[in-house]
Write a protein that holds these residues in place. Structure first.
Motif, short mmCIF file in Angstrom:
data_model
loop_
_atom_site.label_atom_id
_atom_site.label_comp_id
_atom_site.label_asym_id
_atom_site.label_seq_id
_atom_site.Cartn_x
_atom_site.Cartn_y
_atom_site.Cartn_z
N THR B 115 28.89 29.15 34.01
CA THR B 115 29.91 28.17 33.64
C THR B 115 30.97 28.07 34.74
OG1 THR B 115 31.18 29.92 32.58
CG2 THR B 115 29.65 28.70 31.20
N VAL B 117 34.21 28.41 34.74
CA VAL B 117 35.19 29.49 34.79
C VAL B 117 34.62 30.70 35.52
CG1 VAL B 117 36.49 31.14 33.40
CG2 VAL B 117 36.39 28.75 32.70
N TYR C 9 39.47 39.94 22.01
CA TYR C 9 40.45 38.88 22.26
C TYR C 9 41.87 39.43 22.25
CZ TYR C 9 37.20 34.95 22.04
OH TYR C 9 36.20 34.07 22.31
N CYS C 38 44.24 38.71 34.77
CA CYS C 38 42.80 38.79 34.49
C CYS C 38 42.27 40.20 34.78
CB CYS C 38 42.03 37.78 35.32
SG CYS C 38 42.31 36.08 34.83
N TRP C 59 33.19 38.79 29.22
CA TRP C 59 33.88 37.57 29.62
C TRP C 59 32.98 36.66 30.46
CZ3 TRP C 59 34.18 37.22 34.89
CH2 TRP C 59 34.08 38.41 35.59
N GLN C 62 31.39 34.58 27.73
CA GLN C 62 32.35 33.86 26.88
C GLN C 62 33.64 33.64 27.68
OE1 GLN C 62 31.35 33.03 23.85
NE2 GLN C 62 33.26 32.05 23.25
N ASP C 64 36.22 32.06 27.44
CA ASP C 64 37.50 31.92 26.76
C ASP C 64 38.45 33.05 27.14
OD1 ASP C 64 35.87 30.16 25.54
OD2 ASP C 64 36.26 30.84 23.50
N TYR C 65 37.90 34.25 27.29
CA TYR C 65 38.74 35.39 27.59
C TYR C 65 39.60 35.14 28.82
CZ TYR C 65 35.93 38.04 24.26
OH TYR C 65 35.31 38.48 23.13
N LEU C 67 40.45 32.25 30.08
CA LEU C 67 41.44 31.22 29.82
C LEU C 67 42.64 31.80 29.07
CD1 LEU C 67 39.01 28.30 28.91
CD2 LEU C 67 40.11 28.84 31.11
N ILE C 68 42.36 32.70 28.13
CA ILE C 68 43.46 33.36 27.41
C ILE C 68 44.34 34.15 28.39
CG2 ILE C 68 43.97 35.24 25.81
CD1 ILE C 68 41.62 34.32 24.14
#
Lengths: 207, 207, 207
Positions: B115, B117, C9, C38, C59, C62, C64-65, C67-68
């Motif tokens: 992806t 990211v 998360y 990060c 991560w 996924q 999202d981690y 981005l958080i």
């Protein structure tokens, strides 16, 4: 295989003692000392296993290693005040740990049939990285970087000897024994007699 | 694939030179300098390969990388005293290494269909981690942390550009070229013209 | 499974805040702060996943981690100047991050059916390594090494409690909750009331 495990046990025990000694100099409590002992003890071998994709990592599959490291931490916690010079103990224990771990790393790579370059690097990595992590985390000058001492070179020479003997058809046990011995003799010679390689000088020797 | 290997070779060579230069400033012997050259050269790419579960790790499968890094160490050992300002060389070589390694990391993640990211992060990780390890081990202030300079941002921008071009259907070679170029131009601009992003201030600008 | 992701998360968010706070003390720009956020946020969990050979790393599968963590960095960048004592915030946020991450690490190892020793170690590793990386890279004294404070011990005790409850047949959610709570209560008690374990002394108490 069995011999390899024995080398891993030996290097874990001795490296754990050095990690605990450094942690005791930083006046940590028992759990903190055990943490540093474990980090130092399994650091180099863990990197070796991750790099070679050996799973489970040696201490994940066999938790005895961690118990040994914790035992070493307890021993140091209760006895380190009895020794005259903790720094001397540290240096000499580290020389044994370096030698045994270099042989353990070399042996693991040999048993996987890696190329010569990788075998030598695994010896150096396994030998040096545990102590390097210990020193970086505890903010000591890494032994790897001490000027005018042989350190990386010892592991390097030991691993070279092992590759040579292996290519000559010598069996695993004497090969790894020679590796550890070469490494330790060079390190001890450097500590006692000041053996060293020429270091880099900012200016050329003769102008 | 071939282009990726070339990027890996390039970043290994240039990062090895920077590692050897830093080690020469610490007055290590030849083996110590080679150790630091190898650590710096393969550090970022190794973390990338471990994170993406690419095995064998690039230099384990292809030991040429290590020989190149050792060659760079020998070169620096015998010639570094000839240069006027080793620090200048270090900074500029590091800017090339950062750019090439960022492209190598980005390319590896692109070729695995990760992806966006993850692709950007692999570019940043591969670009910055080798130099970060070098500076942490040698106890220098990490370039990553220098105030008022672009560093991580350069790799970040380069990787962003690469993801954008890839999404537009541009081929791998120009995509990675643009990545490396973007990164390098930003870094060079920061070094020469003082380009920077606003830094965090403990107090708000207007009170 | 779902509960585990939630713990991941949570620990990512809170650790990212601490990483960004430390980076803001070093006056980095926004990208530099995001990089440190990060690194701190995913450092411990990444090592856990590599050690346990869980792929893709949490991560990577996924994003999202990440981005958080970047969101946390942006938040800190624009608001940190509003708080009175950034160090106090850092210490307390870190205590939450330590507790949640210790539970996340313990839970991951429990769900894989690892041995008790490995479970405890994964709790300690996941809890402590993100913060350790943050402090080593930013050249702060690692919280792990602060004298007279409980830190590693908190994660250790929490993981022990979790292993005990799991062996008694308690379900995952209350087990991990007890783990995090034990860890946090000990850490908070250490910060507020000065709870500590006896530290190593160079000399025996009575002579």
């Amino acid at each position: 295989m069995n011999g390899l495990a024995l080398l891993d046990y030996g290097s874990v025990l001795v490296f754990a003692l050095t990690g605990a000694l450094v942690a005791s100099r930083a006046q940590l409590d028992l759990v903190g000392i055990a943490f540093m002992a474990c980090l130092t003890a399994v650091g180099g071998g863990t990197v070796r296993d991750l790099l070679l994709d050996r799973h489970p990592v040696f201490w994940v599959g066999q938790p005895d290693y961690i118990l040994i490291a914790c035992g070493a931490a307890v021993l140091v916690f209760f006895t380190a005040h009895l020794v005259e010079s903790r720094y001397n103990w540290l240096i000499w224990l580290d020389s044994f740990a370096l030698s045994i771990a270099a042989a353990a790393g070399t042996g693991a790579a040999l048993s996987l049939g890696q190329t010569g370059v990788v075998i030598v690097l695994m010896g150096v990595t396994t030998g040096c990285l545990g102590g390097l992590m210990r020193d970086v985390v505890c903010n000591e000058v890494p032994l790897v970087l001490k000027q005018g001492e042989l350190y990386v070179s010892c592991a390097f020479a030991g691993a070279l000897v092992a590759v040579g003997l292996d290519r000559l058809g010598v069996e695993a046990l004497p090969t790894l024994g020679a590796c550890a011995l070469t490494c330790w003799v060079l390190r001890a010679g450097s500590l006692v007699f000041g053996w060293q390689l020429p270091v880099y000088k900012a200016r050329p020797p003769r102008r």
